[in-house]
Design an enzyme around this catalytic site. Structure first.
Site: not given
Ligand code: FCB
Length: 497
Positions: A223, A404
Site C-alpha cells: 500500500e 487483504e
Molecule cells: C491495511 C494495512 C494493514 C491493516 C489493514 C486493516 O491498510 O495494510 O496493515 O492495517 O489495513
C-alpha cells in the site's frame, strides 16, 4: 498545492480537531467523519439474525481448483521482540513511542509476540487449513540501519518460519516492505530521499538470495498510497508528516523502489514471482451531476491510477500530473527512465479491498453504506467485484491475488470462552461471493487472504480494533479461534461457499 488535495487537507484537519487520538483512516473516512453529511449507522459486526444460520448452508459456489485460501499479517503488527536478535529501530518504533500518536499509548514492542510464538501460530494456520500465508519481512531485522551486511539472526527467524510453512504444506507469500522503514533511513530523509529506493533494492536482493529458495511469491511495497496519505498528508501514521508536496514525491520513490526490487529479483536468478500490493478503492459519483462525475474521475486518479498506470502502462495519469502541477516536487522528481523501471513486468497484482469511496461535486466524499469500527470503511461487497473486474478490463489479464480484506469487530470471549463474530462471517461470505462472481466474469483471481490471521497492532488504533480470525488475549497471549475461523475452515475445506 492542488485544489483537490487542499480540500482533503482541510477536511482532515477538521477531523483531527474532533477526534480524540489520531484515527487510522482512508480518504473516505477523513471526509465522512469530518463533514458528517450522512446518517448511515455503524454496522458490520451485528448480523441480522436471519443471516447467522449455523451451520452455514452450502450455497454451491465453488472456486477454481487450486484456489489458495489464506490469511495475512505484517511484521510490526504481530512480531513484537522489538529489540531482539539485532533488530534495529523502524519508523514505527519511533512513532509509536511518541506520546499522543497511538490510541492508549500502545506500541508494537510485544504485539502478538509472534516472534516467539510463531510455531504455535503455524499450527493454528494448519488447523484452519490455510493454503497460503502472507506475511512481511521486517527490514530492520535484516539490516538494522537499512544498509550493509545482513543480520543473520534476522534472516534465520524468517527461514524458521518458512520451513514451518513448508512442513505444513502452506505456501508463503512474503511482503518486503509493510511500512517499517529503518529509522536510520528516515533520518537520512526517508522516502523523500531517492536513495532510499536504492537501499530498498539492495535489501530486497539480500532477502531474495537468502530466502528465495523458499518463497514462491514476493510482494514489493505494501500500500504505497497509505504511506503517502496517512504518513505524509494527514500525519497519523509514521513518519507523521503533513506535507503534500513531500507526499507525492514519496509516492514516486515508493514506486521506484517497487520497480527496482522487481529488477533485483530478475537479476538474482531466483525463480519466484513478484508484484505490487495495492489498496484499491472503487470511486463512484455521490450523485448524478456532471460535476460529481468529473470530481470522481480525478479522485480515482489519486486513489488508483496513480499506482496502476505507472506499473502497468509505464506512465503516470496525466490528469493527476496536471493537478499536482509542473512545479510540484513529484513532477520535478521523476527522471528519465524511472517509469521504465516502475513498469518492469510483474507476475501478479495483489489487490487489497476494504471500502468504496463516493465523491461529491466539490471533490469531497460521503458515506452510502454502513461503516465498521474503522470509520473509513464502508461495507460494500459489490465494490470487490467492481474493482476486480475493472482492473482486468483496464490493465489486462494479469493474475490477481487478494492480499487483504476484512472487518474489525468488538470481539470479546463469551462465558463459554468462544468468540462469536457472526458479523465477520457475514462480511467475508458476501465478499467471497463477490470475488466468485468476478472469477465467473473472467477475472484471473488465484488466491484470497483474509486480513488478518491474528488480532494485532492496528497502527494508530493500537490494539483497540480487532481484525483477526484468531482472538489474541494480549495479557496472556492466549489464542482463541473465533467463530469466523471455524467457518473459514469449512469454506477452505469445500473450496467455496
Ligand atoms: C491495511 C494495512 C494493514 C491493516 C489493514 C486493516 O491498510 O495494510 O496493515 O492495517 O489495513
Amino acid at each position: 498545492m492542488s485544489l483537490l488535495t487542499r480540500r482533503r487537507l482541510l477536511r482532515r484537519a477538521a477531523l483531527s480537531a474532533t477526534a480524540a487520538g489520531a484515527a487510522r483512516t482512508g480518504l473516505a473516512g477523513a471526509t465522512a467523519a469530518g463533514i458528517a453529511t450522512s446518517t448511515v449507522a455503524l454496522g458490520g459486526c451485528d448480523s441480522p439474525p436471519e443471516r447467522t444460520t449455523d451451520p452455514e448452508p452450502d450455497r454451491g459456489l465453488r472456486f477454481p481448483d487450486g484456489f489458495a485460501w489464506g490469511a495475512a499479517t505484517s511484521a510490526y503488527q504481530i512480531e513484537g521482540a522489538a529489540k531482539e536478535d539485532g533488530r534495529g529501530e523502524s519508523v514505527w518504533d519511533t512513532f509509536s513511542h511518541t506520546p499522543g500518536r497511538i490510541r492508549n499509548g500502545d506500541t508494537g514492542d510485544v504485539a502478538a509476540d509472534h516472534y516467539h510464538r510463531y510455531a504455535q501460530d503455524l499450527d493454528l494456520m494448519r488447523e484452519l487449513g490455510l493454503r497460503s500465508y502472507r506475511f512481511s519481512i521486517s527490514w530492520p531485522r535484516i539490516q538494522a540501519d537499512g544498509a550493509g551486511r545482513p543480520n543473520q539472526r534476522g534472516l534465520d527467524f524468517y527461514r524458521r518460519l518458512l520451513d514451518g510453512l513448508h512442513e505444513r504444506g502452506i505456501a508463503p507469500m512474503a511482503t518486503l516492505f509493510h511500512w517499517d522503514l529503518p529509522q536510520a533511513l528516515q533520518d537520512a530523509g526517508g522516502w523523500e530521499n531517492r536513495d532510499t529506493a536504492e537501499r530498498f533494492a539492495e535489501y530486497a536482493d539480500v532477502v531474495f538470495r537468502a530466502l528465495g529458495d523458499r518463497v514462491p511469491v514476493w510482494l514489493t511495497v505494501n500500500e504505497p498510497k497509505t504511506v503517502v496519505q496517512n504518513g505524509y498528508i494527514w500525519g497519523h501514521h509514521a513518519p507523521g508528516f503533513q506535507d503534500e508536496e513531500a507526499a507525492y514525491l514519496v509516492a514516486h520513490h515508493l514506486q521506484l523502489a517497487h520497480g527496482l526490487a522487481v529488477r533485483a529479483l530478475r537479476a538474482s536468478g531466483v525463480t519466484g514471482r513478484i508484484g505490487p500490493a495495492l489498496n484499491l478503492h472503487p470511486c463512484y459519483p455521490a450523485d448524478d451531476s456532471a460535476e460529481s462525475a468529473t470530481a470522481t474521475r480525478l479522485y480515482d486518479g489519486y486513489e488508483n491510477r496513480l499506482y496502476l498506470d505507472s506499473i502497468f502502462k509505464g506512465a503516470y495519469p496525466q490528469d493527476v500530473l496536471d493537478d499536482l502541477g509542473p512545479d510540484s516536487r513529484m513532477v520535478r522528481g521523476v527522471r528519465d527512465g524511472d517509469l521504465k523501471i516502475i513498469s518492469s513486468p510483474v507476475d501478479l497484482l495483489a489487490v487489497q479491498y476494504y471500502t468504496p469511496i463516493y465523491v461529491t461535486a466539490d471533490g469531497g466524499t460521503v458515506r452510502k453504506w454502513p461503516t465498521s469500527e474503522a470509520e473509513w470503511q464502508q461495507i460494500y461487497p459489490e465494490g470487490m467485484y467492481d474493482i476486480l473486474t475493472r482492473v482486468t478490463r483496464d490493465y489486462g489479464r494479469v493474475p490477481i491475488t487478494i492480499t487483504e480484506n476484512g472487518l474489525p469487530c468488538p470481539d470479546v470471549p463469551g462465558a463459554d470462552g468462544n468468540v462469536d463474530d457472526t458479523g465477520r462471517v457475514t462480511f467475508l461470505r458476501d465478499h467471497f461471493a463477490a470475488a466468485h462472481r468476478a472469477i465467473g466474469d473472467g477475472v484471473p483471481l488465484e488466491s484470497y487472504h483474509v486480513w488478518s490471521l491474528l488480532d494485532n497492532f492496528e497502527w494508530a488504533e493500537g490494539y483497540e480494533q480487532r481484525w483477526g480470525l484468531v482472538y489474541v488475549d494480549y495479557a496472556s497471549q492466549r489464542r482463541v479461534l473465533k467463530r469466523s475461523a471455524h467457518w473459514y475452515r469449512d469454506v477452505i475445506r469445500r473450496n467455496g461457499l
